[in-house]
Design a protein around this motif. Structure first.
Motif, PDB file in Angstrom:
ATOM      1  N   ALA A 165      29.826  15.373  -0.744  1.00  0.00           N
ATOM      2  CA  ALA A 165      28.721  14.755  -1.470  1.00  0.00           C
ATOM      3  C   ALA A 165      28.211  15.719  -2.538  1.00  0.00           C
ATOM      4  CB  ALA A 165      27.591  14.398  -0.512  1.00  0.00           C
ATOM      5  N   PRO A 166      28.028  15.258  -3.767  1.00  0.00           N
ATOM      6  CA  PRO A 166      27.540  16.149  -4.838  1.00  0.00           C
ATOM      7  C   PRO A 166      26.104  16.584  -4.584  1.00  0.00           C
ATOM      8  CG  PRO A 166      27.614  13.872  -5.586  1.00  0.00           C
ATOM      9  CD  PRO A 166      28.278  13.895  -4.252  1.00  0.00           C
ATOM     10  N   THR A 167      25.792  17.803  -5.012  1.00  0.00           N
ATOM     11  CA  THR A 167      24.457  18.364  -4.799  1.00  0.00           C
ATOM     12  C   THR A 167      23.831  18.905  -6.078  1.00  0.00           C
ATOM     13  OG1 THR A 167      25.439  20.519  -4.251  1.00  0.00           O
ATOM     14  CG2 THR A 167      24.991  19.019  -2.414  1.00  0.00           C
ATOM     15  N   ILE A 168      24.575  18.967  -7.171  1.00  0.00           N
ATOM     16  CA  ILE A 168      24.093  19.561  -8.410  1.00  0.00           C
ATOM     17  C   ILE A 168      24.105  18.515  -9.515  1.00  0.00           C
ATOM     18  CG2 ILE A 168      24.378  21.435 -10.069  1.00  0.00           C
ATOM     19  CD1 ILE A 168      25.987  22.938  -7.999  1.00  0.00           C
ATOM     20  N   SER A 169      23.000  18.391 -10.212  1.00  0.00           N
ATOM     21  CA  SER A 169      22.906  17.443 -11.320  1.00  0.00           C
ATOM     22  C   SER A 169      23.278  18.114 -12.636  1.00  0.00           C
ATOM     23  CB  SER A 169      21.483  16.876 -11.422  1.00  0.00           C
ATOM     24  OG  SER A 169      21.334  16.106 -12.604  1.00  0.00           O
ATOM     25  N   LEU A 170      23.973  17.361 -13.491  1.00  0.00           N
ATOM     26  CA  LEU A 170      24.324  17.862 -14.816  1.00  0.00           C
ATOM     27  C   LEU A 170      23.096  18.049 -15.707  1.00  0.00           C
ATOM     28  CD1 LEU A 170      27.460  15.672 -15.623  1.00  0.00           C
ATOM     29  CD2 LEU A 170      27.439  18.136 -15.275  1.00  0.00           C
ATOM     30  N   HIS A 171      22.011  17.356 -15.359  1.00  0.00           N
ATOM     31  CA  HIS A 171      20.828  17.374 -16.208  1.00  0.00           C
ATOM     32  C   HIS A 171      19.818  18.443 -15.808  1.00  0.00           C
ATOM     33  CE1 HIS A 171      22.424  13.717 -17.877  1.00  0.00           C
ATOM     34  NE2 HIS A 171      22.388  13.123 -16.697  1.00  0.00           N
ATOM     35  N   SER A 172      20.131  19.240 -14.803  1.00  0.00           N
ATOM     36  CA  SER A 172      19.263  20.358 -14.444  1.00  0.00           C
ATOM     37  C   SER A 172      19.412  21.468 -15.480  1.00  0.00           C
ATOM     38  CB  SER A 172      19.620  20.886 -13.053  1.00  0.00           C
ATOM     39  OG  SER A 172      19.439  19.894 -12.062  1.00  0.00           O
ATOM     40  N   PRO A 173      18.418  22.350 -15.597  1.00  0.00           N
ATOM     41  CA  PRO A 173      18.548  23.485 -16.524  1.00  0.00           C
ATOM     42  C   PRO A 173      19.812  24.295 -16.227  1.00  0.00           C
ATOM     43  CG  PRO A 173      16.289  23.304 -15.740  1.00  0.00           C
ATOM     44  CD  PRO A 173      17.099  22.310 -14.941  1.00  0.00           C
ATOM     45  N   PRO A 174      20.515  24.761 -17.269  1.00  0.00           N
ATOM     46  CA  PRO A 174      21.795  25.474 -17.062  1.00  0.00           C
ATOM     47  C   PRO A 174      21.697  26.654 -16.104  1.00  0.00           C
ATOM     48  CG  PRO A 174      21.483  24.948 -19.385  1.00  0.00           C
ATOM     49  CD  PRO A 174      20.210  24.583 -18.698  1.00  0.00           C
ATOM     50  N   LEU A 175      20.596  27.406 -16.170  1.00  0.00           N
ATOM     51  CA  LEU A 175      20.460  28.558 -15.282  1.00  0.00           C
ATOM     52  C   LEU A 175      20.352  28.123 -13.824  1.00  0.00           C
ATOM     53  CD1 LEU A 175      20.290  31.614 -15.226  1.00  0.00           C
ATOM     54  CD2 LEU A 175      17.807  31.443 -15.461  1.00  0.00           C
ATOM     55  N   LEU A 176      19.639  27.027 -13.580  1.00  0.00           N
ATOM     56  CA  LEU A 176      19.545  26.505 -12.212  1.00  0.00           C
ATOM     57  C   LEU A 176      20.895  26.000 -11.735  1.00  0.00           C
ATOM     58  CD1 LEU A 176      16.157  24.573 -11.921  1.00  0.00           C
ATOM     59  CD2 LEU A 176      16.850  26.684 -10.808  1.00  0.00           C
ATOM     60  N   VAL A 177      21.637  25.344 -12.619  1.00  0.00           N
ATOM     61  CA  VAL A 177      22.980  24.874 -12.259  1.00  0.00           C
ATOM     62  C   VAL A 177      23.857  26.050 -11.868  1.00  0.00           C
ATOM     63  CG1 VAL A 177      25.071  23.766 -13.130  1.00  0.00           C
ATOM     64  CG2 VAL A 177      22.837  22.802 -13.681  1.00  0.00           C
ATOM     65  N   PHE A 178      23.727  27.167 -12.599  1.00  0.00           N
ATOM     66  CA  PHE A 178      24.517  28.361 -12.285  1.00  0.00           C
ATOM     67  C   PHE A 178      24.177  28.893 -10.892  1.00  0.00           C
ATOM     68  CE2 PHE A 178      24.523  33.047 -12.213  1.00  0.00           C
ATOM     69  CZ  PHE A 178      25.893  33.257 -12.248  1.00  0.00           C
ATOM     70  N   PHE A 179      22.872  29.038 -10.612  1.00  0.00           N
ATOM     71  CA  PHE A 179      22.471  29.557  -9.306  1.00  0.00           C
ATOM     72  C   PHE A 179      22.888  28.608  -8.180  1.00  0.00           C
ATOM     73  CE2 PHE A 179      19.056  32.029 -11.653  1.00  0.00           C
ATOM     74  CZ  PHE A 179      19.705  33.239 -11.487  1.00  0.00           C
ATOM     75  N   GLN A 180      22.754  27.305  -8.403  1.00  0.00           N
ATOM     76  CA  GLN A 180      23.157  26.341  -7.378  1.00  0.00           C
ATOM     77  C   GLN A 180      24.658  26.407  -7.125  1.00  0.00           C
ATOM     78  OE1 GLN A 180      21.046  22.815  -9.234  1.00  0.00           O
ATOM     79  NE2 GLN A 180      20.706  22.354  -7.075  1.00  0.00           N
ATOM     80  N   SER A 181      25.432  26.661  -8.175  1.00  0.00           N
ATOM     81  CA  SER A 181      26.891  26.698  -8.016  1.00  0.00           C
ATOM     82  C   SER A 181      27.361  27.865  -7.160  1.00  0.00           C
ATOM     83  CB  SER A 181      27.563  26.757  -9.391  1.00  0.00           C
ATOM     84  OG  SER A 181      27.280  27.999 -10.042  1.00  0.00           O
ATOM     85  N   LEU A 182      26.500  28.857  -6.958  1.00  0.00           N
ATOM     86  CA  LEU A 182      26.867  30.004  -6.130  1.00  0.00           C
ATOM     87  C   LEU A 182      26.814  29.681  -4.634  1.00  0.00           C
ATOM     88  CD1 LEU A 182      24.946  32.847  -8.014  1.00  0.00           C
ATOM     89  CD2 LEU A 182      27.334  32.165  -8.284  1.00  0.00           C
ATOM     90  N   LEU A 183      26.149  28.603  -4.280  1.00  0.00           N
ATOM     91  CA  LEU A 183      26.052  28.224  -2.874  1.00  0.00           C
ATOM     92  C   LEU A 183      27.378  27.668  -2.377  1.00  0.00           C
ATOM     93  CD1 LEU A 183      22.565  26.473  -3.022  1.00  0.00           C
ATOM     94  CD2 LEU A 183      23.063  28.792  -2.223  1.00  0.00           C
ATOM     95  N   PRO A 184      27.750  27.984  -1.135  1.00  0.00           N
ATOM     96  CA  PRO A 184      29.071  27.556  -0.640  1.00  0.00           C
ATOM     97  C   PRO A 184      29.219  26.039  -0.526  1.00  0.00           C
ATOM     98  CG  PRO A 184      27.761  28.531   1.130  1.00  0.00           C
ATOM     99  CD  PRO A 184      27.023  28.801  -0.151  1.00  0.00           C
ATOM    100  N   TRP A 185      28.117  25.312  -0.392  1.00  0.00           N
ATOM    101  CA  TRP A 185      28.208  23.857  -0.257  1.00  0.00           C
ATOM    102  C   TRP A 185      27.994  23.143  -1.590  1.00  0.00           C
ATOM    103  CZ3 TRP A 185      24.438  26.896   2.121  1.00  0.00           C
ATOM    104  CH2 TRP A 185      23.199  26.903   1.502  1.00  0.00           C
TER     105      TRP A 185
END
Length: 226
Positions: free
Chosen positions: A164-184
Motif C-alpha cells: 500500500a502506498p504511503t507517500i504522496s507526490l504532492h507533499s513537500p519534496p524534503l518531506l518526501v525524501f525523509f519519508q522515502s528513508l523509512l523501510p515501509w
C-alpha cells in the motif's frame, strides 16, 4: 476538458503566482484557443479530441495543485501574448496550418486503436486502460527484504500482494525524501491515493508525541514515588 476536470471555471480568476493576471475566460476567448477548431488535424482531429478527453478524465485531478495551475495559466497567457504579437502571429499560424495537413509518425497506432477509443464522454478506452494499469502497477519482482519474501510492516512480497502506498507526490519534496528513508515507504505514483503531508501535520504529530511521552514519564514518576 482538462480545465473542467481540474475544477477551473471560465469565470475564475488567475491563480496566485501566475505571470499574468488575465482571467481564464478571457485567455480562452483569444487565439490560439478561440480558433483551435480551425487548426485541428484534418485526418486525425477526432482521434486527438478523444485522446485529450481520455487523458483529462484519467489525470485531470493531478492538475488541481496550485503549482500546476500556476504553470498552466502562465503558459496559456504566454501563448496568447505571442499570438497577439505581429512578430510571431503569422509564423505561428503558418506552423499550425502546416501541421494540420502533415502526416503523423503515429498514424498506424491511431488507426489500429481507433476502434477501441471511447464513444461516450468519460469512458476510458480499453487500450489506454491497459496501458495505464501497466504503468501504475508494474510487477514487483524484487520487493522482498528478507528470507521468505518478508517485507517490513508484515507485508509479504510473493509477487501477488502489492504494498500500500504511503507517500504522496504532492507533499513537500524534503518531506518526501525523509519519508522515502523509512523501510515501509512506498510512493503513490497515481498522485491521488494518499493525502499530502504538510509541515503543519508534522508539527502537530511531533507535539502529540511529546505530550504522550511527557504523560508517560509523569505517570512513571508517580508510580515510583507511591
Amino acid at each position: 476538458p482538462l480545465l473542467d476536470e481540474a475544477g477551473v471555471s471560465d469565470h475564475g480568476s488567475a491563480p496566485g503566482g501566475s505571470s499574468s493576471r488575465v482571467p481564464w475566460g478571457e485567455l480562452l476567448g483569444q487565439p490560439p484557443f478561440s480558433d483551435a477548431a480551425d487548426f485541428r488535424h484534418e485526418a486525425h482531429g477526432s482521434v486527438h479530441g478523444r485522446l485529450c478527453l481520455a487523458y483529462a478524465k484519467r489525470c485531470g485531478a493531478l492538475w488541481r495543485a496550485d503549482l500546476s495551475m500556476r504553470w498552466l495559466h502562465s503558459c496559456a497567457a504566454r501563448l496568447v501574448s505571442m499570438h497577439a504579437s505581429s512578430v510571431f502571429a503569422a509564423d505561428l499560424s503558418a506552423a499550425r496550418q502546416c501541421w494540420r495537413c502533415s502526416p503523423l509518425c503515429v498514424e498506424d497506432a491511431l488507426r489500429a486503436d481507433y476502434g477501441e477509443l471511447a464513444t461516450e464522454e468519460g469512458q476510458t478506452p480499453p487500450a489506454f486502460e491497459r496501458a495505464i494499469q501497466a504503468r501504475l502497477h508494474p510487477p514487483r519482482e524484487n520487493a522482498a527484504f528478507g528470507p521468505g519474501g518478508l517485507r517490513f510492516g508484515g507485508q509479504v512480497a510473493g509477487g501477488a500482494e502489492r504494498v500500500a502506498p504511503t507517500i504522496s507526490l504532492h507533499s513537500p519534496p524534503l518531506l518526501v525524501f525523509f519519508q522515502s528513508l523509512l523501510p515501509w515507504a512506498e510512493l503513490d505514483v497515481t498522485g491521488v491515493g494518499v493525502e499530502p503531508l504538510g509541515w503543519s501535520d508534522v508539527g502537530r504529530n511531533m507535539l502529540q508525541v511529546a505530550r504522550s511521552t511527557l504523560h508517560f514519564f509523569s505517570c512513571l514518576a508517580q508510580d515510583a514515588v507511591f
